[in-house]
Motif scaffolding. Structure first.
Motif, PDB file in Angstrom:
ATOM      1  N   LEU A  10       0.814  -1.214   0.000  1.00 31.53           N
ATOM      2  CA  LEU A  10       0.000   0.000   0.000  1.00 31.53           C
ATOM      3  C   LEU A  10       0.852   1.270   0.000  1.00 31.53           C
ATOM      4  O   LEU A  10       0.540   2.242  -0.704  1.00 31.53           O
ATOM      5  CB  LEU A  10      -0.917  -0.015   1.233  1.00 31.53           C
ATOM      6  CG  LEU A  10      -1.757   1.238   1.485  1.00 31.53           C
ATOM      7  CD1 LEU A  10      -2.828   1.378   0.412  1.00 31.53           C
ATOM      8  CD2 LEU A  10      -2.389   1.172   2.883  1.00 31.53           C
ATOM      9  N   GLU A  11       1.921   1.257   0.781  1.00 30.93           N
ATOM     10  CA  GLU A  11       2.693   2.485   1.004  1.00 30.93           C
ATOM     11  C   GLU A  11       3.169   3.159  -0.284  1.00 30.93           C
ATOM     12  O   GLU A  11       3.054   4.392  -0.417  1.00 30.93           O
ATOM     13  CB  GLU A  11       3.879   2.196   1.921  1.00 30.93           C
ATOM     14  CG  GLU A  11       4.638   3.451   2.335  1.00 30.93           C
ATOM     15  CD  GLU A  11       5.770   3.139   3.295  1.00 30.93           C
ATOM     16  OE1 GLU A  11       6.179   4.059   4.025  1.00 30.93           O
ATOM     17  OE2 GLU A  11       6.252   1.986   3.302  1.00 30.93           O
ATOM     18  N   ARG A  16       0.239   8.991  -4.368  1.00 30.04           N
ATOM     19  CA  ARG A  16      -0.556   9.236  -5.570  1.00 30.04           C
ATOM     20  C   ARG A  16      -2.030   9.526  -5.269  1.00 30.04           C
ATOM     21  O   ARG A  16      -2.824   9.678  -6.192  1.00 30.04           O
ATOM     22  CB  ARG A  16      -0.450   8.022  -6.503  1.00 30.04           C
ATOM     23  CG  ARG A  16       0.986   7.711  -6.919  1.00 30.04           C
ATOM     24  CD  ARG A  16       1.130   6.330  -7.553  1.00 30.04           C
ATOM     25  NE  ARG A  16       0.297   6.155  -8.729  1.00 30.04           N
ATOM     26  CZ  ARG A  16       0.213   5.011  -9.421  1.00 30.04           C
ATOM     27  NH1 ARG A  16       0.925   3.944  -9.022  1.00 30.04           N
ATOM     28  NH2 ARG A  16      -0.557   4.928 -10.487  1.00 30.04           N
ATOM     29  N   VAL A  17      -2.402   9.568  -3.978  1.00 36.91           N
ATOM     30  CA  VAL A  17      -3.806   9.750  -3.625  1.00 36.91           C
ATOM     31  C   VAL A  17      -3.969  10.975  -2.725  1.00 36.91           C
ATOM     32  O   VAL A  17      -3.011  11.457  -2.119  1.00 36.91           O
ATOM     33  CB  VAL A  17      -4.387   8.503  -2.919  1.00 36.91           C
ATOM     34  CG1 VAL A  17      -4.231   7.274  -3.796  1.00 36.91           C
ATOM     35  CG2 VAL A  17      -3.746   8.287  -1.558  1.00 36.91           C
ATOM     36  N   SER A  18      -5.201  11.454  -2.630  1.00 34.00           N
ATOM     37  CA  SER A  18      -5.490  12.593  -1.761  1.00 34.00           C
ATOM     38  C   SER A  18      -5.550  12.136  -0.301  1.00 34.00           C
ATOM     39  O   SER A  18      -5.980  11.027  -0.001  1.00 34.00           O
ATOM     40  CB  SER A  18      -6.815  13.242  -2.164  1.00 34.00           C
ATOM     41  OG  SER A  18      -7.888  12.323  -2.009  1.00 34.00           O
ATOM     42  N   LYS A  19      -5.084  12.988   0.586  1.00 32.88           N
ATOM     43  CA  LYS A  19      -5.115  12.750   2.031  1.00 32.88           C
ATOM     44  C   LYS A  19      -4.584  11.365   2.404  1.00 32.88           C
ATOM     45  O   LYS A  19      -5.275  10.570   3.062  1.00 32.88           O
ATOM     46  CB  LYS A  19      -6.543  12.919   2.570  1.00 32.88           C
ATOM     47  CG  LYS A  19      -7.127  14.305   2.326  1.00 32.88           C
ATOM     48  CD  LYS A  19      -8.532  14.409   2.898  1.00 32.88           C
ATOM     49  CE  LYS A  19      -9.147  15.772   2.632  1.00 32.88           C
ATOM     50  NZ  LYS A  19     -10.532  15.884   3.150  1.00 32.88           N
ATOM     51  N   GLU A  85      -9.220   3.461  -4.361  1.00 30.83           N
ATOM     52  CA  GLU A  85      -9.925   2.247  -4.774  1.00 30.83           C
ATOM     53  C   GLU A  85      -9.435   1.771  -6.146  1.00 30.83           C
ATOM     54  O   GLU A  85      -9.177   0.576  -6.349  1.00 30.83           O
ATOM     55  CB  GLU A  85     -11.433   2.496  -4.830  1.00 30.83           C
ATOM     56  CG  GLU A  85     -12.217   1.271  -5.280  1.00 30.83           C
ATOM     57  CD  GLU A  85     -13.705   1.520  -5.429  1.00 30.83           C
ATOM     58  OE1 GLU A  85     -14.404   0.608  -5.914  1.00 30.83           O
ATOM     59  OE2 GLU A  85     -14.167   2.619  -5.068  1.00 30.83           O
ATOM     60  N   GLU A  86      -9.278   2.708  -7.052  1.00 26.25           N
ATOM     61  CA  GLU A  86      -8.810   2.352  -8.391  1.00 26.25           C
ATOM     62  C   GLU A  86      -7.416   1.737  -8.344  1.00 26.25           C
ATOM     63  O   GLU A  86      -7.140   0.720  -8.998  1.00 26.25           O
ATOM     64  CB  GLU A  86      -8.813   3.598  -9.279  1.00 26.25           C
ATOM     65  CG  GLU A  86      -8.416   3.327 -10.725  1.00 26.25           C
ATOM     66  CD  GLU A  86      -8.470   4.585 -11.581  1.00 26.25           C
ATOM     67  OE1 GLU A  86      -7.915   4.554 -12.696  1.00 26.25           O
ATOM     68  OE2 GLU A  86      -9.066   5.598 -11.137  1.00 26.25           O
ATOM     69  N   LEU A  87      -6.532   2.327  -7.546  1.00 23.52           N
ATOM     70  CA  LEU A  87      -5.165   1.793  -7.431  1.00 23.52           C
ATOM     71  C   LEU A  87      -5.151   0.442  -6.726  1.00 23.52           C
ATOM     72  O   LEU A  87      -4.361  -0.448  -7.077  1.00 23.52           O
ATOM     73  CB  LEU A  87      -4.281   2.788  -6.677  1.00 23.52           C
ATOM     74  CG  LEU A  87      -3.929   4.078  -7.427  1.00 23.52           C
ATOM     75  CD1 LEU A  87      -3.254   5.073  -6.499  1.00 23.52           C
ATOM     76  CD2 LEU A  87      -3.018   3.753  -8.621  1.00 23.52           C
ATOM     77  N   MET A  88      -6.006   0.268  -5.717  1.00 19.72           N
ATOM     78  CA  MET A  88      -6.069  -1.013  -5.018  1.00 19.72           C
ATOM     79  C   MET A  88      -6.518  -2.130  -5.950  1.00 19.72           C
ATOM     80  O   MET A  88      -5.984  -3.251  -5.895  1.00 19.72           O
ATOM     81  CB  MET A  88      -7.007  -0.908  -3.809  1.00 19.72           C
ATOM     82  CG  MET A  88      -6.446  -0.058  -2.666  1.00 19.72           C
ATOM     83  SD  MET A  88      -7.677   0.320  -1.387  1.00 19.72           S
ATOM     84  CE  MET A  88      -8.020  -1.315  -0.732  1.00 19.72           C
TER      85      MET A  88
END
Length: 653
Positions: A10-11, A16-19, A85-88
């Motif tokens: 995850l790290e 690349r994501v908000s907050k 969610e998209e990246l996951m």
């Protein structure tokens, strides 16, 4: 059985994501336990963003209670934003907990707390990311029990296909009993598999398992009956009520968020339940009876919470906090105790008839004098009688005049639009009330900078209330009435420029109404909305009314019903409602009689201070109203030491 953290995968995605901080965990007072030391493992979810979910009192209470058990582990998960969610999905990372970043699908129970129905699509998103089949009938012994709670669980029928179980009411004792049932089932070698475990939970009468009930419909589209399909399952499921709140002083160590959240404060629930009898208020109806926390219990929770968190504001929470029988003693005692510190006190929206200047001065003693908030709810006296919110315009003007004379400069008033029997004139009278507030404030203060903000939401009829039979007002009518209201405010610019108006678009209330009073046929609508991209329906930037309406038309039309059948249609007395087999303790005949009183604009008193009105809760639930006063005082104490605002409390009797 070793369950690995997904954080290493995850790290690299977080920049690349908000907050990104909302996903890292490690908050002050969070609990980390070894996986293999636990016999039972809970994942608790508030199905919204971290900033909304972390302050939720219900989740924090259950998180602490479960983690106090030596062989139980509880962790938390929240809805992830669409960017993550998209990246996951792209990197095959499952829904994870923020505490130890363990896969949600590895836990024994996934417990979801629904304060609002607009979190249903987020639940489906989390299930899919976790690798848990969406439909309960497709799950095996290897999947968690998906369990719902919270106010929306009093009608879980729209999500019945996705739930294994639901608990109505208070969760403190229920989660421990469910944990014990799972512990025994596991220790016995999981006899009978998942179905036997669910039967053991259901046969107690305190856990609702939707798949053990069959629903049939009549030719008019209404429900014919709801009956159990297993011998061990009761016909009715009862809500849980936790008595003696002093025995449950949770959360003892509130979580301190890493990211900005909607409530930057430490909160203490000073009592639970409400008997004011506001006919629109589901929370007040389903949490009966009133149960007060003692002044000593409140003092201990405030002291412990401040020491554990470092927060500088304490919220004294309940459905009507100024109604606590010892609210004056509580606020004065706490204000005395923390005078000279940075600790401030706050109450949520206060009833006009429970407000006084002494109370307000105690709350603002440390120099935090913000605006005052009141909730008349209806613009005219007639509509306030309909909803049983008996606040006269004279009471309001007298109250705000006293506040303005004592140095306050702004007041906020909450209203609803679309109430049963409402006319344009009922709504337009909101404008006159606001103008009267400005006139009174200018007169008593001699100042021109008096402000009044009116905040208006669309009314949604809720289950287990007298308005559960009412027709819901359509969004176009609400929007037109609010347009006329703004025009009316601006007819006198000398007053109108000091009146702010905030209101919510009427369209989300139509979707909330569909989900609130829907039955199992609505599940296919929710699933289709989610598959077509529905997420975070409580957020304006993600909500799509058109998507909900198109999906509802596609799924409901073949069944002979539509959105308006579930929302704007008025129900009859004998209609079987989707939640009739779920017992909140309220007698249906009493609710119907109160609905008739509403149509006749007759008010009902508060049974805390008057004879019983036979609503049914106390005898059905085996409970009783628990109120003071105790006559005890909370004595002030001196700050001690760096970083510790208080020492051990001292009380007298």
């Amino acid at each position: 059985m070793r369950v690995e953290s997904v954080f290493d995968r995850l790290e690299p995605l977080l920049p690349r994501v908000s907050k990104p901080v909302q996903y890292v965990g490690g908050e002050l007072n969070a609990t980390a336990k070894a996986w293999d030391d636990a016999a039972i493992r809970w994942c608790l979810m508030y199905p919204d963003a971290y900033e909304v979910g972390l302050p939720n009192q219900g989740v924090q209470i259950l998180y602490e209670i479960l983690n106090e058990q030596p062989d139980v582990l509880a962790e938390r998960t929240y809805a992830v934003w669409p960017d993550l969610e998209e990246l996951m999905r792209e990197h095959d990372i499952p829904q994870f907990t923020v505490d130890s970043h363990r896969p949600v699908g590895a836990f024994d129970v996934l417990g979801l707390s629904f304060a609002t129905e607009l979190g249903y699509t987020n639940m489906l998103g989390a299930l899919a990311l976790a690798g848990i089949p969406l439909h309960a009938v497709d799950r095996t012994d290897d999947h968690p029990i998906v369990l719902a709670g919270g106010h929306a669980a009093f009608n879980p029928e729209p999500i019945a296909d996705f739930l294994d179980a639901a608990v109505l009411g208070d969760g403190e004792e229920a989660v421990l009993e469910i944990t014990e049932a799972i512990r025994r089932w596991k220790a016995e070698g999981r006899p009978g598999g998942r179905e036997e475990l669910l039967l053991r939970l259901a046969e107690s009468g305190g856990v609702y398992v939707p798949q053990f009930y069959d629903v049939t419909y009549g030719p008019d589209g209404a429900i014919s009956e709801v009956v159990p399909n297993r011998d061990r399952v009761p016909y009715r499921v009862f809500k849980r009520t936790t008595m003696e709140l002093d025995d449950w002083p949770y959360p003892k160590k509130p979580l301190v968020p890493l990211a900005e959240s909607v409530h930057e404060r430490m909160s203490v629930e000073i009592f639970r339940g409400c008997t004011r009898g506001c006919r629109f208020c589901q929370a007040g109806m389903i949490t009966r009876p009133v149960r007060e926390r003692s002044i000593e219990g409140i003092g201990e929770m405030v002291q412990r919470g401040l020491e554990a968190t470092g927060f500088e504001e304490v919220g004294l929470l309940s459905l009507s906090s100024a109604d606590h029988s010892e609210i004056a003693e509580i606020t004065k005692g706490l204000a005395d105790r923390y005078e000279g510190t940075n600790t401030g006190l706050s109450l949520p929206s206060t009833r006009v008839d429970a407000f006084n200047i002494d109370l307000a001065n105690e709350l603002s003693r440390n120099g935090r004098r913000s605006g005052l908030t009141f909730a008349p709810e209806g613009g005219s006296e007639r509509i306030r009688r309909v909803i049983n919110k008996m606040v006269s315009e004279e009471d309001l003007i007298r109250t705000v005049s006293a506040a303005f004379a004592n140095g306050w400069r702004q007041v906020k008033l909450y209203f609803m639009c679309g109430l049963p029997t409402e006319t344009d004139e009922d709504v337009l009278q909101i404008a006159e009330m606001a103008k009267q507030v400005i006139r009174a404030g200018r007169e008593v203060s001699g100042r021109k900078d008096i402000r009044c903000t009116i905040s208006i939401g669309g009314f949604v009829p809720k289950p287990h209330t007298p308005f559960q039979w009412a027709s819901q007002c359509d969004p176009d009518t609400i929007d037109e009435r609010l347009r006329k209201l703004r025009q009316e405010i601006n007819t006198d610019r000398s007053l109108g420029r000091n009146i702010g108006m905030r209101y919510h678009d009427g369209k989300p209330t139509m979707v909330e109404g569909l989900l609130s009073r829907g039955d199992r046929r609505i599940g296919r609508v929710i699933e289709r909305v989610w598959r077509e991209g529905g997420r975070f329906d409580g957020w304006n930037e993600y909500f799509s009314f058109e998507r909900w309406m198109s999906c509802a038309a596609a799924e409901l039309e073949p069944l002979g019903v539509d959105v308006h059948w579930f929302t704007t249609r008025e129900r009859g007395e004998t209609e079987v409602l989707p939640w009739d087999h779920l017992d909140s303790g309220l007698d249906k005949e009493w609710l119907w009689a109160d609905w008739q009183d509403a149509l006749d604009a007759r008010e009902q008193d508060d049974c805390r201070w008057t004879p019983c009105f036979d609503c049914g809760v106390c005898p059905t639930m085996g409970t009783d109203i628990e109120v003071g006063p105790t006559g005890r005082k909370l004595l002030p104490i001196s700050p001690v030491g760096q970083g510790s605002p208080v020492r051990n409390p001292v009380f007298n009797g």
